[in-house]
Design a protein around this motif. Structure first.
Motif, PDB file in Angstrom:
ATOM      1  N   PRO A 194     -22.759 -31.355 -37.598  1.00  0.00           N
ATOM      2  CA  PRO A 194     -23.037 -30.425 -36.492  1.00  0.00           C
ATOM      3  C   PRO A 194     -21.848 -29.494 -36.272  1.00  0.00           C
TER       4      PRO A 194
ATOM      5  N   ARG B 254     -30.492 -44.286 -37.364  1.00  0.00           N
ATOM      6  CA  ARG B 254     -29.977 -42.919 -37.347  1.00  0.00           C
ATOM      7  C   ARG B 254     -28.461 -42.880 -37.437  1.00  0.00           C
TER       8      ARG B 254
ATOM      9  N   ASN C 210     -25.298 -35.922 -31.224  1.00  0.00           N
ATOM     10  CA  ASN C 210     -26.147 -35.352 -32.262  1.00  0.00           C
ATOM     11  C   ASN C 210     -26.675 -36.466 -33.161  1.00  0.00           C
ATOM     12  N   SER C 211     -27.922 -36.336 -33.592  1.00  0.00           N
ATOM     13  CA  SER C 211     -28.587 -37.412 -34.321  1.00  0.00           C
ATOM     14  C   SER C 211     -29.293 -36.875 -35.556  1.00  0.00           C
ATOM     15  N   TRP C 212     -29.276 -37.698 -36.614  1.00  0.00           N
ATOM     16  CA  TRP C 212     -30.033 -37.403 -37.836  1.00  0.00           C
ATOM     17  C   TRP C 212     -30.472 -38.709 -38.465  1.00  0.00           C
TER      18      TRP C 212
ATOM     19  N   PRO D 236     -31.376 -40.306 -41.772  1.00  0.00           N
ATOM     20  CA  PRO D 236     -31.214 -39.954 -43.186  1.00  0.00           C
ATOM     21  C   PRO D 236     -32.519 -40.050 -43.963  1.00  0.00           C
TER      22      PRO D 236
ATOM     23  N   PRO E 201     -28.866 -32.820 -44.261  1.00  0.00           N
ATOM     24  CA  PRO E 201     -28.975 -33.272 -42.869  1.00  0.00           C
ATOM     25  C   PRO E 201     -29.530 -32.187 -41.960  1.00  0.00           C
ATOM     26  N   GLU E 202     -30.414 -32.613 -41.068  1.00  0.00           N
ATOM     27  CA  GLU E 202     -30.936 -31.737 -40.021  1.00  0.00           C
ATOM     28  C   GLU E 202     -30.632 -32.405 -38.686  1.00  0.00           C
ATOM     29  N   TRP E 203     -29.559 -31.937 -38.045  1.00  0.00           N
ATOM     30  CA  TRP E 203     -29.070 -32.586 -36.835  1.00  0.00           C
ATOM     31  C   TRP E 203     -29.828 -32.104 -35.607  1.00  0.00           C
ATOM     32  N   SER E 204     -30.091 -33.048 -34.706  1.00  0.00           N
ATOM     33  CA  SER E 204     -30.706 -32.723 -33.414  1.00  0.00           C
ATOM     34  C   SER E 204     -29.767 -33.173 -32.313  1.00  0.00           C
TER      35      SER E 204
END
Length: 424
Positions: free
Chosen positions: A356, A375, A393-395, A397, A402-405
């Motif tokens: 992130p 996660r 921030n979370s992803w 795998p 990676p697409e972090w939220s």
């Protein structure tokens, strides 16, 4: 739904809509129904995938009316007169429902009556949840000295912990933390001695913890359930250690393990494939280590893995930022702001993508990179004067970069001193 819950429910009851509805109904009735009848100690049964039956029995003293402390959060210390669980559905069904409730609801459930409170505060529910494979992972972190917060990603709730006891030397010392069982342990120093403080989710309070056989700080650690491994670090005189220990939170005991091959401080620890890994660190105040070590609990032996942390240590000697999800090892390369994955066969790191953007670190310090159930999470924030924001921030795998939220944020100091994840 809690981690591991769907498969457990499918084994515990028939998969018909009628039975599923009854299960949900019983869970919601927990806060509405009480009974004056007492029933005997419960024995729970659970079938594994091969059809074998596992049994667990709760001790009678977990339900004795009037046990536990007299205060009740949100309840003013008052309980209904009833001292039992839900007679209409039976004690074993009552406990099965409680096991599958979110632990964020346990404070409210403890206020139903004295038997509910005794069951929750005794810790027996958490032991059974571990036995059944039910766990929720909460993140505990400190951005201010002596202050800790927790974030529950299941309910999206922030929890402020009571302040730690004031201690001038402890405040200014290096500190390490780990979560094991239902405890958060924080390790620090006085002048020529070490201090361990323990926070219990059962009592929502801090108390003195149990010292290691060889007290230390700046060590590597990892935990699973009620057990935690630690290795390396420095003693009260600054000597760099090779020794290792195992902690059991249920017996509150430390056991000395065989020592590592290489002394190291400022290292990181993870559990992967049933083994404990100590990664990176420093062999002196100037010598960075690129090797890792693997401890096999069954054999009781250590194995050196050359170049396991190559490129992960910063010039400041900050511990490598590593985490394991589904027995796969990941690293946050803070200098390049990259996420990397460890190739076990090739003993090399593969770049997956970016971290992130907003969370900053100071040469690897002040940023948390942890596994939280299934996660990966990054906790930190942009460096600002006069305050700031902390972000989670979370992803999860999977294939691809990676697409972090960003799953949570709040106004706070943005430098993370310590962080641990508790799964129970």
């Amino acid at each position: 739904m809690l981690e591991g819950q769907s498969c457990l429910i499918s084994r515990a009851i028939p998969s018909s809509c009628e039975q599923e509805s009854k299960w949900v109904y019983m869970t919601y009735r927990l806060l509405e129904i009480t009974s004056n009848k007492r029933t005997p100690c419960v024995e729970l049964e659970e079938q594994d995938e091969g059809g074998a039956v596992k049994r667990a029995k709760l001790p009678k003293n977990a339900y004795v009316e009037g046990t536990g402390s007299s205060d009740c959060q949100g309840g003013g210390g008052q309980y209904p007169e009833s001292g039992s669980l839900i007679n209409q559905i039976g004690r074993d069904n009552s406990i099965s429902c409680l096991l599958r409730c979110s632990r964020s609801d346990y404070d409210a459930l403890a206020c139903v009556n004295k038997s509910f409170r005794s069951l929750v505060r005794s810790g027996e529910l958490y032991k059974l949840r571990r036995w059944l494979g039910i766990s929720e992972h909460w993140v505990y972190f400190s951005c201010n000295v002596l202050e800790w917060e927790a974030y529950d990603p299941y309910s999206g709730r922030w929890i402020t912990l009571p302040k730690m006891p004031h201690n001038e030397c402890f405040m200014s010392s290096d500190k390490e933390s780990l979560a094991v069982g239902s405890e958060l342990l924080v390790f620090g120093k006085e002048i020529l001695s070490h201090v361990v403080l323990r926070y219990s989710i059962l009592t929502n309070s801090w108390s003195p913890g149990i010292e290691m056989k060889t007290p230390r700080c700046l060590f590597g650690s990892a935990s699973l359930g009620e057990k935690a491994f630690v290795a390396g670090g420095i003693d009260a005189y600054g000597n760099i250690l090779r020794s290792a220990e195992l902690y059991n939170s249920e017996t509150e005991t430390w056991v000395t393990l065989p020592s590592m091959n290489v002394p190291r401080k400022k290292c990181s620890g993870v559990l992967m494939d049933g083994k404990f890994y100590v990664i990176g660190g420093m062999a002196s105040n100037t010598e960075l280590l690129n090797c890792g070590e693997e401890f096999d609990p069954e054999k009781g032996t250590w194995r050196v893995i050359p170049n396991m942390s190559s490129g992960l240590n910063g010039a400041s000697g900050a511990p490598p930022l590593v985490a394991v999800v589904n027995n796969e090892l990941y690293a946050a390369h803070y200098a390049e702001k990259e996420v990397r994955k460890y190739d076990k066969k090739a003993n090399s790191w593969i770049t997956l993508g970016r971290l992130p953007e907003r969370p900053d670190s100071v040469d690897g310090w002040g940023l948390a990179f942890r596994a939280c159930g299934e996660r990966l999470i990054v906790i930190g924030g942009p460096r600002t004067l006069g305050g700031g924001i902390i972000e989670v921030n979370s992803w999860i795998p999977e294939e691809g970069p990676p697409e972090w939220s960003m799953i949570a944020s709040k106004h706070s100091a943005s430098f993370v001193y310590n962080c641990a994840v508790m799964g129970c």
